[in-house]
Design an enzyme around this catalytic site. Sequence first.
Site, short mmCIF file in Angstrom:
data_model
loop_
_atom_site.label_atom_id
_atom_site.label_comp_id
_atom_site.label_asym_id
_atom_site.label_seq_id
_atom_site.Cartn_x
_atom_site.Cartn_y
_atom_site.Cartn_z
N ASP A 1 0.80 -1.23 0.00
CA ASP A 1 0.00 0.00 0.00
C ASP A 1 0.84 1.28 0.00
OD1 ASP A 1 0.96 0.12 2.57
OD2 ASP A 1 -0.98 -0.02 3.56
N HIS A 7 9.04 -1.37 -2.13
CA HIS A 7 9.68 -0.35 -1.29
C HIS A 7 10.96 0.17 -1.93
CE1 HIS A 7 7.60 -1.57 2.77
NE2 HIS A 7 6.76 -1.14 1.84
N TYR A 55 10.61 4.87 0.71
CA TYR A 55 11.51 3.96 1.40
C TYR A 55 12.94 4.02 0.89
CZ TYR A 55 7.99 1.57 4.22
OH TYR A 55 7.03 1.28 5.16
#
Length: 443
Positions: free
Chosen positions: A172, A202, A266
């Site tokens: 998500d 990520h 990330y």
Amino acid sequence: MDDRKFSVLIAGGGSTYTPGIVLTLLEHIKKFPLRKLKFYDNDGERQKKIADACRILVKERAPEVEFEASTNPEEAFSDVDFVMAQIRVGKYAMRSQDEKIPLKHGVVGQETTGPGGIAYGLRSIPGVIQLVDYMEKYSPNAWMLNYSNPAAIVAEATRRLRPNSKIINICDMPIDIMDRMAAILNLKDRNELVFRYYGLNHFGWWTDIRDKTGKDLMPALKEYVSKNGYWVGGDYDKNTEASWEETFKMAADVYALDPTTLPNTYLKYYLYPTEVVKHSDPNYTRTDEVEAYRQKNVFGECARIVKNGSAKDTNFVSDQHSTYIVDLCTAIAYDTKQRMLAIIPNEGAISNIDPTATVEVPCLFGATGAERIAMGKAATFQKGLITEQNSVEKLAVDAWEEHSYTKLWEAFSLCKIVPDAGVAKDILDDMVVANKDFWPELK
């Protein structure tokens, strides 16, 4: 649409995210009709706290939907059309170790990236594989939407160990970022964006974003992100925690390194690890923050609902991120060919990346699952980063399969976040002790 109704199982029913997912399912029940909603968790006591409150929620808002919660795999996985998997093997106690052990050695401590992510991955592999096996045994025609972390390592493991299973690995985080992009551009929501994106979970980049008329939205987004990152502020971010505020704002620093694309948040852990560690408290990490606030609030509200026997005045709200899961279920159920991200075997989607890499790219979703959309070649910078990180993920799964200490040491050493093999070994040795009840015995 037709008159079918679906049975959905949430595996990890004791998660603090479960009430928000339940509310999302109920709010979209006309789009994705339910006949049954089921919970499964191997921690019955924890699940009961959530399930007792959700039973009341369902009864009040959709009394026609049958509700069940079980710790018995056969009961839970029988008569299911979709499994939504969100398990956390080792719970918050082990997440705390994933974060604090690396920080003790001056390395980023984060649950899905670096040494902490690898450690969590080795715990998650057998748990997710077990769920897949339960589904195939008791509901062989069902689909599993897995968003258990760390999704990259889990996806690599399922690619190898269950290559023909009907499992779709999703995340998500890009969804949250695209919601923010829509807010920045004053658009209704992320579904107004037509996007191109590639990378690993990520660990990816948007290369093109347009509206549905074909207008290029990248220039406006780049100008905004260069100054503010993905931080929106105001009412949009009034409930955003401080650690996430820092993450969204730091996207500006990540963007500066490659202003031809827009980055996943990330990437800050890989590109600015020194800065991340400098602002980290090794004695109070994200796990402590979650336990002090989110977990306390969710379980407290569940207890209040059960005590009152009603959820009509609940402060629970639908989880905006889980609308993505509902969209996926709807696309598969009704063969809509909606364009969404998934973590799947590359097989040419990024033409100059290992075809066996599990990449995150846009796909068209329908009755047969995901059809990957070709993203072309990765640029030199991205190709180098992707190749290195994918090798880390493959080595981690090698280590789990082979019970190999050396392969796991190699994975830790190759990870961009870790400065050298000596530090990698120190972290690994501490991780071996902490994970003795979860990892295979390494040789």
